[in-house]
Design a protein around this motif. Sequence first.
Motif, mmCIF file in Angstrom:
data_model
loop_
_atom_site.group_PDB
_atom_site.id
_atom_site.type_symbol
_atom_site.label_atom_id
_atom_site.label_comp_id
_atom_site.label_asym_id
_atom_site.label_seq_id
_atom_site.Cartn_x
_atom_site.Cartn_y
_atom_site.Cartn_z
ATOM 1 N N ALA A 57 -13.360 28.677 6.709
ATOM 2 C CA ALA A 57 -13.234 27.234 6.887
ATOM 3 C C ALA A 57 -14.381 26.533 6.176
ATOM 4 C CB ALA A 57 -13.230 26.877 8.372
ATOM 5 N N HIS A 59 -16.329 22.373 5.929
ATOM 6 C CA HIS A 59 -16.393 20.990 6.389
ATOM 7 C C HIS A 59 -16.047 20.072 5.215
ATOM 8 C CE1 HIS A 59 -18.136 22.312 10.145
ATOM 9 N NE2 HIS A 59 -19.081 22.972 9.492
ATOM 10 N N GLY A 309 -6.715 22.917 10.697
ATOM 11 C CA GLY A 309 -8.157 22.782 10.792
ATOM 12 C C GLY A 309 -8.651 23.278 12.138
ATOM 13 N N TYR A 319 -3.045 18.968 11.174
ATOM 14 C CA TYR A 319 -3.154 17.587 10.728
ATOM 15 C C TYR A 319 -1.976 17.253 9.809
ATOM 16 C CZ TYR A 319 -8.082 17.846 12.195
ATOM 17 O OH TYR A 319 -9.247 18.000 12.903
ATOM 18 N N ALA A 340 -13.439 16.414 8.606
ATOM 19 C CA ALA A 340 -12.580 17.420 9.229
ATOM 20 C C ALA A 340 -13.032 18.806 8.819
ATOM 21 C CB ALA A 340 -11.121 17.201 8.825
ATOM 22 N N THR A 341 -12.824 19.771 9.726
ATOM 23 C CA THR A 341 -13.076 21.177 9.425
ATOM 24 C C THR A 341 -11.735 21.816 9.096
ATOM 25 O OG1 THR A 341 -14.948 21.233 10.957
ATOM 26 C CG2 THR A 341 -14.014 23.343 10.283
ATOM 27 N N LEU A 342 -11.561 22.218 7.851
ATOM 28 C CA LEU A 342 -10.272 22.704 7.373
ATOM 29 C C LEU A 342 -10.308 24.214 7.164
ATOM 30 C CD1 LEU A 342 -9.513 19.934 4.724
ATOM 31 C CD2 LEU A 342 -8.925 19.975 7.158
ATOM 32 N N HIS A 347 -4.997 30.649 7.372
ATOM 33 C CA HIS A 347 -4.223 29.639 8.102
ATOM 34 C C HIS A 347 -2.799 30.099 8.391
ATOM 35 C CE1 HIS A 347 -2.023 28.523 4.405
ATOM 36 N NE2 HIS A 347 -3.154 28.802 3.806
#
Length: 401
Positions: A57, A59, A309, A319, A340-342, A347
């Motif tokens: 991940a 930021h 995220g 999201y 946002a933390t993606l 994923h």
Amino acid sequence: MTRTTLKKAQNWYQQQTPPVRRVVIFVGIICLWMLTGIFNFSSDPAPKEPALFKVAAHHSTAKDIEHTLVLRGEIEPDRTANIAAETAGRIAELRLPKGSIVQRGDVLLTLAPDSRIKKVEEARANLAYFEKEFKTAQGLEQKGFQARNALASARADLERARANLADMELDFSNSQIKAPFDGIYEDRFVDVGDSVALGANLVKIIDIDPLVLKGFVPQNAINQVETARPVKGQTLSGTEVEGQIRSLANQADAVTRTYAIEVAVPNPMHLRLAGSSVTMNIPMGLEKAHFISSAFLSLAADGTMGVKGLDAENKVVFYPAEIIRSEAEGVWLAGLPEKATLITVGHGFVSEGQEVDPVFDESAATETSNIDISNTLAQSQKQDSNPSPNPDGTPAATQTE
């Protein structure tokens, strides 16, 4: 143990019955196993909680970018005319070759005059005769030597002669096929010597200055588009054009629910672009957006596009997002929080609400920059899935009931 003792034991064993001997042998074997420590009575370790799934991940902070509405369409001439014969006849002459730039009124081809010139001359002579007849009747009527109805008859003959001359001149004029507007002599459907009937297609003229970019605006964006807004376009060959929106449909298409749009593009050099596919970019103003690789996009259960995220507790969140610009390295997404933390790797293996163990890499914004961290995560997941070895270095045995 002395020899005497062994001798006594041997004598005692020989005196026993076979069943007793077998029992003695079995008990001896059991005692031997216990003494050699073959059985391991160590207690099983306490069950270990499963490790959290690791994901990569980073930021992300939204940036102000130009929101561009991208439409696909085609380029068409501003006007197209298929000129048909307005009189029957035989093609006598081709004045200009196909592909010529023409002005309004230029003669493109002619029909054989045949008797048209003679008919025009005859109509002119008749008109001159009836003009004299009318003047004579008018003079006699003024002097009272002729009735009024005779003057009316002479006037009617004169008008018929004028109309007949106009018809003959129009028929002769129609034997010359002329350009209806400035443009390009695009095509010809006849050749010298061909006989054509009234209404037969003869030539095709197109006007490519301006060119017209035609496409369709989705209904969720129609209220953000207005006429006179600048538009940039690019063909598949890489040619770039610029123009302005000249018209927007007021009613959506009944099937696609989209609105027709036309963009006028000046083309004084008469570039050959009509009929080409084109990508139109319409600026919509600045908007906050995050840049990620398109490989990181996900779909919700209902088909909504977005990206996954993490919240403050490292739980997966989804999201919903909208792509507002595409580039070679990735896409710009709108609709996300400003910060946002993606999730960039993994994923596809986690679901919304699941707690994960994130590994942060602030340089990972595109798919290519995540290759190293993907390998690191794979090794980490493999290590977490392997059981711990025994103290002597041998792999732990899998217990079965």
